[in-house]
Design a protein around this motif. Structure first.
Motif: not given
Length: 84
Positions: A29-41, A69-81
């Motif tokens: 929830x904290x990361x999602x809030x940070x993304x939605x508020x623009x704290x995380x670019x 969970x963030x990746x599953x919900x589409x908030x972040x993308x993870x790339x190996x390495x």
């Protein structure tokens, strides 16, 4: 030595250990809030799971679960390495 403070501005220290919501969900929830508020670019790199774990006072498996969970919900993308 190196500077271990997080590059992002989220405060991960005041998690409720006895709350109704799991630590994992609180962090998600904290990361999602940070993304939605623009704290995380968009495109901003998140810290490695071990750094997140150290910052939030959780184990690295919990930190990995947060990112998954963030990746599953589409908030972040993870790339190996390249990180999350």
């Amino acid at each position: 030595m190196g500077d271990h403070t997080m590059s992002y501005k989220l405060d991960l220290t005041d998690l409720e250990r006895e709350g109704d919501r799991s630590i994992t969900q609180q962090l998600v929830d904290r990361f999602v809030a940070g993304i939605e508020s623009g704290q995380l670019e968009p495109g901003e790199k998140l810290p490695p799971t071990r750094a997140l774990a150290a910052d939030a006072g959780i184990n690295h498996l919990t930190a990995a679960r947060v990112y998954r969970r963030l990746a599953e919900e589409g908030w972040v993308t993870a790339s190996v390495g390249r990180g999350t």
